[in-house]
Write an enzyme that holds these catalytic residues in place. Structure first.
Site, mmCIF file in Angstrom:
data_model
loop_
_atom_site.group_PDB
_atom_site.id
_atom_site.type_symbol
_atom_site.label_atom_id
_atom_site.label_comp_id
_atom_site.label_asym_id
_atom_site.label_seq_id
_atom_site.Cartn_x
_atom_site.Cartn_y
_atom_site.Cartn_z
ATOM 1 N N PRO A 122 0.784 -1.237 0.000
ATOM 2 C CA PRO A 122 0.000 0.000 0.000
ATOM 3 C C PRO A 122 0.819 1.291 0.000
ATOM 4 C CG PRO A 122 -1.022 -1.592 1.454
ATOM 5 C CD PRO A 122 0.293 -2.194 1.035
ATOM 6 N N GLY A 151 -6.854 3.565 1.051
ATOM 7 C CA GLY A 151 -5.851 2.523 0.949
ATOM 8 C C GLY A 151 -4.454 3.069 0.792
ATOM 9 N N CYS A 152 -3.966 3.080 -0.440
ATOM 10 C CA CYS A 152 -2.574 3.458 -0.700
ATOM 11 C C CYS A 152 -2.290 4.925 -0.398
ATOM 12 C CB CYS A 152 -2.210 3.118 -2.138
ATOM 13 S SG CYS A 152 -2.214 1.335 -2.466
ATOM 14 N N VAL A 153 -3.283 5.800 -0.574
ATOM 15 C CA VAL A 153 -3.071 7.207 -0.248
ATOM 16 C C VAL A 153 -2.879 7.377 1.251
ATOM 17 C CG1 VAL A 153 -4.126 9.501 -0.210
ATOM 18 C CG2 VAL A 153 -4.244 8.115 -2.281
ATOM 19 N N SER A 156 0.397 5.933 2.476
ATOM 20 C CA SER A 156 1.530 6.769 2.082
ATOM 21 C C SER A 156 1.588 8.050 2.899
ATOM 22 C CB SER A 156 1.442 7.102 0.585
ATOM 23 O OG SER A 156 1.469 5.918 -0.193
#
Length: 214
Positions: A122, A151-153, A156
């Site tokens: 992710p 998710g990935c946002v 990060s």
């Protein structure tokens, strides 16, 4: 809890802002066709709109000499590099090197010379050279765009502040499968990890910095 009560509950404890630092880079997270082609299991209308908006932001960043760094999820044919993540989400197995779903959406293709980071998990920071790339460029602020918001946002964003970077998220330039997780995660990001701004505010900052040569 009603929206007004929620804002009041958070106001006194979670009301800080980190803003922009001295040097900024834009991170484009996973804007791939897996999220914008209707026949994909990961298709999300919210991402389609975010792609459209982000294309304008990226053009502004390029005009203002703000670097844009892209990430792309790619797995080996057997999925061995996906670990437990790909076991949890088997739909990710479609993202092999040659698959159409792992290719960038045509509206946000990397410009010539812009870095593209391959990732399998992710966070854009996990097991990638991103931190070293940003440090080498003297970057202290990341503008995070991409998908998905929950998710990935979000992953990060959390890693970015953990590594010591200021975080800005232009709300129009991130997208998700459904409005509820999208808005809930933007709320949390703004409260705890970074600054959620309008795209116009971010572009204004780019333009003002460019005009002043800093």
């Amino acid at each position: 809890m009603a929206s007004e009560d929620l804002q009041k509950n958070y106001r006194n404890t979670f009301n800080g802002s980190t803003g922009f630092g001295k040097s900024t880079a834009v991170l484009a997270i996973d804007f791939m066709k897996a999220y914008t082609l209707p026949d994909s299991g990961l298709y999300a209308e919210g991402v389609v709109e975010a792609v459209r908006q982000a294309a304008t932001l990226y053009d502004c960043a390029r005009r203002c000499d703000v670097p844009v760094i892209h990430t792309r999820v790619v797995y080996s044919a057997d999925g061995a590099d996906g670990g437990i993540f790909i076991e949890k989400l088997p739909v990710l197995r479609q993202m092999t090197e040659s698959s159409i779903y792992s290719q960038f959406d045509d509206n946000v293709l990397p410009a010539e010379g812009e870095p593209v980071i391959r990732k399998q998990y992710p966070s854009a920071f996990f097991a990638t050279p991103l931190v070293s790339m940003l440090v080498a460029r003297g970057v202290d602020t990341v503008v995070l765009t991409g998908c998905s918001t929950s998710g990935c946002v979000r992953a990060s964003v959390v890693d970015a502040i953990s590594y010591g970077f200021r975080v800005v998220v232009p709300r129009e330039c991130v997208g998700d499968r459904h409005e509820n997780p999208h808005e809930a995660n933007l709320f949390d990001i703004h409260a705890k990890y970074g600054d959620v701004m309008s795209m116009s505010e971010v572009m204004k900052h780019f333009e003002e910095r460019s005009q002043h040569g800093s």
